[in-house]
Design a protein around this motif. Structure first.
Motif, PDB file in Angstrom:
ATOM      1  N   ARG A 225     -29.357 -25.773  52.203  1.00 43.92           N
ATOM      2  CA  ARG A 225     -29.137 -24.339  51.917  1.00 43.92           C
ATOM      3  C   ARG A 225     -29.776 -23.964  50.586  1.00 43.92           C
ATOM      4  O   ARG A 225     -30.485 -22.957  50.476  1.00 43.92           O
ATOM      5  N   THR A 226     -29.554 -24.827  49.573  1.00 49.42           N
ATOM      6  CA  THR A 226     -30.134 -24.537  48.243  1.00 49.42           C
ATOM      7  C   THR A 226     -31.658 -24.491  48.325  1.00 49.42           C
ATOM      8  O   THR A 226     -32.302 -23.599  47.763  1.00 49.42           O
ATOM      9  N   GLU A 229     -32.867 -21.412  50.055  1.00 44.82           N
ATOM     10  CA  GLU A 229     -32.789 -20.243  49.159  1.00 44.82           C
ATOM     11  C   GLU A 229     -33.966 -20.255  48.183  1.00 44.82           C
ATOM     12  O   GLU A 229     -34.573 -19.229  47.901  1.00 44.82           O
ATOM     13  N   ARG A 230     -34.284 -21.447  47.673  1.00 39.16           N
ATOM     14  CA  ARG A 230     -35.436 -21.546  46.760  1.00 39.16           C
ATOM     15  C   ARG A 230     -36.711 -21.081  47.466  1.00 39.16           C
ATOM     16  O   ARG A 230     -37.508 -20.332  46.904  1.00 39.16           O
TER      17      ARG A 230
END
Ligand code: SF4
Ligand code: SF4
Length: 387
Positions: A225-226, A229-230
């Motif tokens: 997820r991180t 998002e990046r």
């Protein structure tokens, strides 16, 4: 050329961004459960057997310059730093995991290592597996399966335990699930440029040692997820013009991590780590449901293309796959001083990368000291300038 830093942490606070803290939590939890520890030095040790008897496999410390002076009081100075550091940790009682381990598994991968095992075997029950090193011989699988059977007997005798076939089969599935998750994660490194740096990649690989597959899956979901998002925010490591680097060779970690830092500081983006400390093991799967899990484990570990094997065609084949998948611009082959097998094989690796794939290559011979940092930096910068 410099590479901008990306915002962190990748492994968010809920799961602890601190790898040392996470590792200590893991050890403390296993200690509270009163599970025995078994120390390892190499990827050929079949961890599934250890887990199947309810013990905890742990990789022993091996990559610090600090323990080398103590080792050199006994060992020759012109020995691989990995072996000297391992021995120095033991000699100075500074490897916590060796202290906790109730047995140690070694293999006859290289001369220095196997002779070092002789010097520590009086400290802990130590079992050395005789690794057949001609992988193309007809009887190689039988011979290694026999060694894995002997390891089973050693573990069962030492720990008064039983390694049941169904438990071993369950651990095979567990290893395959974890390898699948981590190997799938490597897809992020195929992006141009990738959304994470090499330290973050190592942090994710490090989760393997301290999680079961369920925990790893949950962690991976958060990490993905991180990263997604990046990607959506256009955050990445480096630029599309940054040289993409495949690092091959000896295991890299601890004080030899200087090479990784230098490559990134020179503007490179590391997209693939060929060594055992990186991606090598995660593309291998153990065959499930064969009815002979011991043999299945033996056959899978034997697929590790370490340079102790001769001929070592498996390494070239694995390199081909990595180059096709991660599309590096250069290959940097890192060889630890006095590691003759990787050093001699380096010629083949570089020629293969140059002629088969048209990739510029650089060979770096180094150790754990920092005396050659500027020399390595100059050579890496010159390589990138030449692209
Ligand atoms: S490089 Fe070879 S000897 Fe070293 S850890 Fe990997 S498999 Fe073992
Ligand atoms: S780096 Fe080379 S010499 Fe050192 S332990 Fe591994 S295989 Fe042996």
């Amino acid at each position: 050329m410099t590479v901008s830093n990306i915002p962190g942490p990748l492994i968010n606070d809920r799961y602890k961004s601190d790898p040392v803290g996470r590792f200590l939590d893991f050890i403390l939890k296993k200690r509270e459960q009163e599970l025995p520890f078994v120390g390892l030095y190499c990827g050929y040790a079949p961890v599934e057997l250890i887990r199947a008897m309810g013990a905890v496999p742990v990789s022993l410390c091996a990559s610090s310059q600090r323990t080398i002076p103590a080792a050199e009081a006994v060992l020759p100075a012109n020995l691989c730093p990995l072996i000297k550091s391992s021995f120095g940790f033991i000699r100075t009682n500074t490897c916590l995991l060796f202290e906790l381990s109730e047995a140690v598994i070694g293999e006859t991968t290289c001369d220095g290592k196997k002779k070092m095992f002789e010097l520590i075997s009086h400290l802990k029950p130590t079992h050395v597996m005789d690794l057949p090193q001609l992988p193309d011989e007809e009887d190689v699988r039988e011979r290694w399966t026999e060694m894995v059977s002997k390891l089973k007997i050693f573990l069962e005798t030492t720990f008064q335990a039983n390694i049941a076939a169904d438990r071993l089969e369950a651990e095979i599935r567990e290893t395959n699930k974890k390898c699948g998750l981590i190997d799938g994660f490597f897809d992020y490194m195929t992006l141009h440029p990738p959304p994470l740096n090499c330290q973050e990649l190592y942090d994710v690989i490090g989760l393997d040692a301290v999680t079961n597959s369920g925990e790893l899956q949950a962690l991976m979901a958060g990490i993905s997820r991180t990263l997604d998002e990046r990607i959506a925010a256009g955050i990445c490591f480096g630029t599309p013009a940054s040289p993409r680097v495949l690092v091959s060779g000896c295991p890299i970690g601890g004080d030899s991590g200087k090479v990784i830092r230098i490559i990134e500081e020179a503007g490179g983006v590391i997209v693939a780590l060929e060594a055992c400390s990186g991606m090598k093991g995660y593309s291998i799967r153990i065959e499930e449901g064969t009815g002979d899990p011991l043999r299945a484990v033996a056959e899978a570990t034997l697929k590790i293309p370490c340079s102790c094997m001769t001929p070592n065609g498996g390494r070239l084949a694995m390199l081909d796959k990595m180059i096709r998948r991660f599309r590096p611009d250069v290959v940097i082959d890192v060889v630890l001083h006095a590691c003759h097998a990787y050093n001699v094989e380096s010629y083949k690796i570089m020629k293969h990368a140059q002629y088969r794939h048209g990739l510029p290559c650089l060979k770096i011979e180094t150790d754990y000291s920092d005396g050659d940092v500027e020399q390595i930096r100059t050579r890496v910068e010159a390589l990138f300038d030449s692209l």
